[in-house]
Design an enzyme around this catalytic site. Structure first.
Site, PDB file in Angstrom:
ATOM      1  CE  LYS A 119       0.635   1.463   4.365  1.00 46.69           C
ATOM      2  NZ  LYS A 119       1.003   2.798   4.821  1.00 46.69           N
ATOM      3  CB  THR A 132      -1.478   5.036   2.976  1.00 48.14           C
ATOM      4  OG1 THR A 132      -1.593   4.195   4.110  1.00 48.14           O
ATOM      5  CG2 THR A 132      -0.092   5.600   2.962  1.00 48.14           C
TER       6      THR A 132
HETATM    7  O1  LIG Z   1       3.242   7.958   6.938  1.00 47.08           O
HETATM    8  P1  LIG Z   1       3.240   6.670   6.152  1.00 47.08           P
HETATM    9  O2  LIG Z   1       2.976   6.884   4.706  1.00 47.08           O
HETATM   10  O3  LIG Z   1       4.478   5.870   6.429  1.00 47.08           O
HETATM   11  O4  LIG Z   1       2.001   5.800   6.668  1.00 47.08           O
HETATM   12  C1  LIG Z   1       1.868   5.524   8.009  1.00 47.08           C
HETATM   13  C2  LIG Z   1       1.046   4.276   8.221  1.00 47.08           C
HETATM   14  O5  LIG Z   1       1.628   3.173   7.550  1.00 47.08           O
HETATM   15  C3  LIG Z   1      -0.392   4.412   7.855  1.00 47.08           C
HETATM   16  O6  LIG Z   1      -1.079   3.237   8.212  1.00 47.08           O
END
Ligand SMILES: O=P(O)(O)OC[C@H](O)CO
Ligand SMILES: NC(=O)c1ccc[n+]([C@@H]2O[C@H](COP(=O)([O-])OP(=O)(O)OC[C@H]3O[C@@H](n4cnc5c(N)ncnc54)[C@H](O)[C@@H]3O)[C@@H](O)[C@H]2O)c1
Length: 313
Positions: A178, A235
């Site tokens: 994701k 995300t």
């Molecule tokens: O800030 P990111 O893009 O690393 O996302 C944080 C978390 O994985 C969201 O679930």
């Protein structure tokens, strides 16, 4: 169960705050000169039940260790500290695929620490939300169903609700993949391509995540759950996400702080390698890998995606 969190970044610190609702927690970091407020998680004061230390052997006296380190740093940490980690329950929270070994965190742990019990904690959750006590649901994955149930109960709080699965492969692939798709969604929004383009990327990205994960043995229902679709939605839709913001900056041709943890950039490259091995088609991940390396322009990348041969959905 005696609990410690290894890695005092934003997520490790947020988990320490949340889990201290259930009892004492030790939080280990390499440099912890910041006392009770971690600059990586500004505005959050640690509760008294959290002990902060830079003494790893002391933290590893706990039997259950949550590993809150970035995916590309995990293998070096595990191999350097394998003796200390022997026989522990190790729960990874990293959302990425190791670029050198093309494996997820659970396999890195199993290789470096063969007698440790392995689990994965993943799902839609921003560190700042968890630290503020906002309601959050996560996935706890462990191939040993009995151990998974014990961990699910020990790590749930009134505002942190854990679901469990034995599909470790699916849970960690959802969390890693994701991040790659979130970069692509950020590019689309940053470049001004609109919400319809984002919806196309999220949906076709989910198809791509599902295809590769199935080849690697994941269950479809895991990808459709919190750790896959749930985290993809979060995300790809929030400027709180570093992966989305990274893509947004690329799309808008703006600078981005290189010190920020952006798991999806290296993971996109790892995904293209894995997909080659598995004979899976991953056009969005391939585009993100090229963008992250700077070997294609945003305009060319989008044109390449739109001009692929037409096919059935
Ligand atoms: O800030 P990111 O893009 O690393 O996302 C944080 C978390 O994985 C969201 O679930
Ligand atoms: N921040 C979130 O909202 C969030 C939510 C869910 C999952 N995660 C995942 O958690 C993992 C960590 O992310 P984060 O947000 O805490 O990152 P971060 O950038 O805030 O912190 C990373 C931490 O790892 C430490 N570190 C790096 N290399 C190390 C090493 N070799 N030994 C010891 N410590 C080392 C750094 O000093 C830093 O404290 C990532 O895989 C991320 O995807 C983050």
């Amino acid at each position: 169960m005696k609990l410690a969190i290894l890695g005092a970044g934003a997520f490790g610190t947020a988990l320490a705050v949340a889990l201290s609702a259930n009892g004492p927690v030790t939080l280990w970091g390499r440099s912890t000169g910041w006392s009770r407020e971690n600059p990586r998680l500004p505005g959050v004061t640690l509760p008294d039940a959290v002990t902060v230390t830079d003494d790893l052997p002391r933290a590893a006296q706990a039997d259950t260790l949550l590993l809150a380190l970035p995916a590309q740093k995990l293998n070096d940490f595990l191999t350097a500290n394998a003796r200390i980690l022997r026989g522990k329950t190790l729960i990874s929270t990293a959302k990425g695929i190791d670029l050198t070994r093309l494996t997820g965190p659970s396999q890195l742990i199993a290789t470096a620490c063969p007698d440790a019990a392995v689990a994965v904690l993943t799902g839609p959750s921003f560190a700042a939300d968890i630290a503020r006590g906002l309601p959050t649901a996560l996935t706890l994955a462990c191939t040993d169903a009995g151990r998974g149930k014990v961990l699910q109960h020990a790590l749930s709080t009134p505002v942190l609700r854990l679901y469990r699965t034995t599909d470790v492969t699916g849970a960690e692939l959802g969390g890693a993949l994701k991040n790659v798709i979130a970069i692509a969604a950020g590019v689309a929004i940053g470049a001004g391509l609109g919400d319809s383009a984002r919806a196309a990327i999220v949906t076709r990205g989910f198809a791509e995540m599902s295809r590769l994960s199935a080849r690697l043995g994941a269950r479809p229902e895991t990808l459709a759950g919190l750790s896959g679709l749930g985290d993809l939605m979060l995300t790809c839709s929030s400027m709180q996400s570093r992966n989305f913001r990274f893509g947004h900056a690329k799309g808008a041709r703006q600078d981005f702080d290189a010190a920020t943890t952006v798991e999806g950039a290296a993971t996109a490259l790892a995904v293209t390698g894995l997909a080659r091995q598995m004979g899976a088609d991953v056009p969005i991940a391939a585009m993100v890998a090229q963008l992250a390396q700077g070997s294609v322009s945003v305009g060319d990348a989008m044109e390449l995606l739109m001009n692929r041969p037409l096919k059935e959905e």
